[in-house]
Scaffold this motif. Sequence first.
Motif, PDB file in Angstrom:
ATOM      1  N   GLY A  54       0.826  -1.200   0.000  1.00 50.59           N
ATOM      2  CA  GLY A  54       0.000   0.000   0.000  1.00 50.59           C
ATOM      3  C   GLY A  54       0.863   1.253   0.000  1.00 50.59           C
ATOM      4  N   ASP A  55       1.980   1.204   0.748  1.00 50.09           N
ATOM      5  CA  ASP A  55       2.921   2.327   0.734  1.00 50.09           C
ATOM      6  C   ASP A  55       3.505   2.514  -0.663  1.00 50.09           C
ATOM      7  N   LEU A  56       3.744   1.400  -1.354  1.00 50.06           N
ATOM      8  CA  LEU A  56       4.295   1.467  -2.705  1.00 50.06           C
ATOM      9  C   LEU A  56       3.376   2.256  -3.633  1.00 50.06           C
ATOM     10  N   ARG A  57       2.092   1.972  -3.571  1.00 48.02           N
ATOM     11  CA  ARG A  57       1.149   2.678  -4.436  1.00 48.02           C
ATOM     12  C   ARG A  57       1.176   4.184  -4.173  1.00 48.02           C
ATOM     13  N   ARG A  58       1.363   4.528  -2.914  1.00 44.32           N
ATOM     14  CA  ARG A  58       1.397   5.954  -2.582  1.00 44.32           C
ATOM     15  C   ARG A  58       2.662   6.654  -3.098  1.00 44.32           C
ATOM     16  N   ILE A  59       3.820   5.958  -3.007  1.00 43.92           N
ATOM     17  CA  ILE A  59       5.058   6.619  -3.449  1.00 43.92           C
ATOM     18  C   ILE A  59       5.160   6.673  -4.961  1.00 43.92           C
ATOM     19  N   LEU A  60       4.487   5.760  -5.650  1.00 43.08           N
ATOM     20  CA  LEU A  60       4.510   5.807  -7.111  1.00 43.08           C
ATOM     21  C   LEU A  60       3.850   7.088  -7.624  1.00 43.08           C
ATOM     22  N   ASP A  61       2.848   7.552  -6.868  1.00 46.40           N
ATOM     23  CA  ASP A  61       2.190   8.811  -7.256  1.00 46.40           C
ATOM     24  C   ASP A  61       3.131  10.001  -7.094  1.00 46.40           C
ATOM     25  N   GLN A  62       4.164   9.817  -6.241  1.00 46.74           N
ATOM     26  CA  GLN A  62       5.105  10.912  -5.998  1.00 46.74           C
ATOM     27  C   GLN A  62       6.289  10.891  -6.967  1.00 46.74           C
ATOM     28  N   LYS A  63       6.345   9.855  -7.829  1.00 48.84           N
ATOM     29  CA  LYS A  63       7.407   9.721  -8.838  1.00 48.84           C
ATOM     30  C   LYS A  63       8.799   9.736  -8.185  1.00 48.84           C
ATOM     31  N   LEU A  64       8.949   8.932  -7.123  1.00 48.24           N
ATOM     32  CA  LEU A  64      10.244   8.833  -6.444  1.00 48.24           C
ATOM     33  C   LEU A  64      11.129   7.806  -7.148  1.00 48.24           C
ATOM     34  N   ASP A  65      12.437   7.932  -6.975  1.00 51.17           N
ATOM     35  CA  ASP A  65      13.397   7.004  -7.585  1.00 51.17           C
ATOM     36  C   ASP A  65      13.532   5.780  -6.689  1.00 51.17           C
ATOM     37  N   ILE A  66      12.899   4.695  -7.077  1.00 49.61           N
ATOM     38  CA  ILE A  66      12.915   3.497  -6.235  1.00 49.61           C
ATOM     39  C   ILE A  66      14.282   2.799  -6.251  1.00 49.61           C
ATOM     40  N   HIS A  67      15.139   3.128  -7.215  1.00 49.39           N
ATOM     41  CA  HIS A  67      16.456   2.483  -7.302  1.00 49.39           C
ATOM     42  C   HIS A  67      17.462   3.116  -6.346  1.00 49.39           C
ATOM     43  N   GLN A  68      17.294   4.401  -6.065  1.00 46.80           N
ATOM     44  CA  GLN A  68      18.287   5.117  -5.264  1.00 46.80           C
ATOM     45  C   GLN A  68      17.794   5.474  -3.853  1.00 46.80           C
ATOM     46  N   LEU A  69      16.531   5.802  -3.727  1.00 47.41           N
ATOM     47  CA  LEU A  69      16.021   6.283  -2.441  1.00 47.41           C
ATOM     48  C   LEU A  69      15.956   5.159  -1.419  1.00 47.41           C
ATOM     49  N   ALA A  70      16.483   5.424  -0.208  1.00 47.18           N
ATOM     50  CA  ALA A  70      16.477   4.415   0.864  1.00 47.18           C
ATOM     51  C   ALA A  70      15.069   4.252   1.424  1.00 47.18           C
ATOM     52  N   ILE A  71      14.774   3.026   1.854  1.00 39.76           N
ATOM     53  CA  ILE A  71      13.439   2.696   2.358  1.00 39.76           C
ATOM     54  C   ILE A  71      13.086   3.482   3.609  1.00 39.76           C
ATOM     55  N   GLU A  72      14.088   3.904   4.382  1.00 35.57           N
ATOM     56  CA  GLU A  72      13.824   4.624   5.622  1.00 35.57           C
ATOM     57  C   GLU A  72      13.103   5.955   5.385  1.00 35.57           C
ATOM     58  N   HIS A  73      13.176   6.463   4.169  1.00 35.87           N
ATOM     59  CA  HIS A  73      12.555   7.749   3.867  1.00 35.87           C
ATOM     60  C   HIS A  73      11.054   7.617   3.562  1.00 35.87           C
ATOM     61  N   VAL A  74      10.608   6.418   3.328  1.00 36.15           N
ATOM     62  CA  VAL A  74       9.192   6.234   2.943  1.00 36.15           C
ATOM     63  C   VAL A  74       8.467   5.212   3.826  1.00 36.15           C
ATOM     64  N   MET A  75       9.171   4.594   4.753  1.00 37.92           N
ATOM     65  CA  MET A  75       8.554   3.564   5.596  1.00 37.92           C
ATOM     66  C   MET A  75       7.609   4.207   6.625  1.00 37.92           C
ATOM     67  N   THR A  76       6.728   3.378   7.171  1.00 43.02           N
ATOM     68  CA  THR A  76       5.869   3.798   8.282  1.00 43.02           C
ATOM     69  C   THR A  76       6.618   3.536   9.580  1.00 43.02           C
ATOM     70  N   VAL A  77       6.828   4.576  10.348  1.00 41.16           N
ATOM     71  CA  VAL A  77       7.650   4.448  11.569  1.00 41.16           C
ATOM     72  C   VAL A  77       6.855   3.869  12.726  1.00 41.16           C
ATOM     73  N   ASN A  78       5.755   4.481  13.050  1.00 40.84           N
ATOM     74  CA  ASN A  78       4.970   4.039  14.214  1.00 40.84           C
ATOM     75  C   ASN A  78       3.899   3.039  13.788  1.00 40.84           C
ATOM     76  N   CYS A  79       4.342   1.859  13.409  1.00 41.36           N
ATOM     77  CA  CYS A  79       3.401   0.840  12.950  1.00 41.36           C
ATOM     78  C   CYS A  79       2.873   0.016  14.129  1.00 41.36           C
ATOM     79  N   ILE A  80       1.753  -0.612  13.908  1.00 44.33           N
ATOM     80  CA  ILE A  80       1.136  -1.460  14.928  1.00 44.33           C
ATOM     81  C   ILE A  80       1.851  -2.811  14.941  1.00 44.33           C
ATOM     82  N   THR A  81       2.209  -3.269  16.139  1.00 44.32           N
ATOM     83  CA  THR A  81       2.920  -4.541  16.271  1.00 44.32           C
ATOM     84  C   THR A  81       2.229  -5.422  17.304  1.00 44.32           C
ATOM     85  N   ALA A  82       2.719  -6.648  17.421  1.00 39.12           N
ATOM     86  CA  ALA A  82       2.125  -7.602  18.356  1.00 39.12           C
ATOM     87  C   ALA A  82       3.222  -8.451  18.985  1.00 39.12           C
ATOM     88  N   LYS A  83       2.823  -9.241  20.001  1.00 41.45           N
ATOM     89  CA  LYS A  83       3.732 -10.186  20.649  1.00 41.45           C
ATOM     90  C   LYS A  83       3.357 -11.602  20.238  1.00 41.45           C
TER      91      LYS A  83
END
Length: 322
Positions: A249-278
């Motif tokens: 889903g994040d991929l679909r959003r960044i494609l609209d922004q025309k970002l360079d997927i070959h060079q840009l690091a994932i840390e710039h587009v990842m979701t930081v505060n994601c929901i997790t479990a044990k």
Amino acid sequence: MSRLFRQQALEVLHIEAQAVQQLEQYLNDDFEKACQLILSSQGKVIVTGIGKSGHIANKIAATLASTGTPAFFVHPGEASHGDLGMLGKGDVVIAISYSGETAELLTIVPVIKRMGLGLIAMTGKPHSTLARLADVHVCVAIAKEACPLGLAPTASTTATLAMGDAIAVAVLDARGFSADDFALSHPGGSLGRKLLLRLSDVMHQGELLPRVHRTASIKDALLEISQKGLGMTSVVNDDGSLAGLFTDGDLRRILDQKLDIHQLAIEHVMTVNCITAKADMLAAEALNIMQQKKINGLLVLNAQRQPIGAMNMHDLLRAGVL
């Protein structure tokens, strides 16, 4: 003709609903004594009856057994030919007969009394022989049967079944019987799976866990998502702790922004505060979280906040939780 069918069916439902509603008058001291006798029993509950009452007795025994009260059905005809050997010290017997005069039941009552077992009678006749011989009588009297001939047990069996459920649930509540207890007696069904299955049982782990370093390119993250097939990947720091999450889903959003997927690091587009479990979270609880948050997957972390597993809705579906 079809209208006549409906009219007759409505009459049956009305009569049977009324029969169940009228049971409220029998939730008296005798009902409480019956529940207390079952609750204080040091043995099993044996439910017995013949004919239609036998079918109801079988179901009541099954309900008691599944809700924390060890119980089983014994046919009164077989009981007088050896099956009374199933009864033991501390047991309680529930004998069901609407008339209270069923010969097969009355035959085994003296043995039950001689063994010193508690006897609960469920009849529609408070002055019947069975009711008088019992330690406790639970009345299930009805105004009339739903059968237009007044012959086939219909409303009477419905009322008896409902009263059996009332006893079972009242005793369940008094025992403090929990959902986990219920699951232990239903491990093979969907109820057991929903109540017992934990994320550690269904999550993808080890080599199957999607994971990339935060400095990886978006392209590398996409390759990881594709290879692991969960529609997402965890993003980790140098120490293996969770930095974020990247989904398709994040991929679909960044494609609209025309970002360079070959060079840009994932840390710039990842979701930081994601929901997790044990890992020990119940799968049913995880399903509830995912539905509420409208997400399709969860990462599972250890105490050091390192991803150790991942799962999605398809995993819950395969496990029978969904």
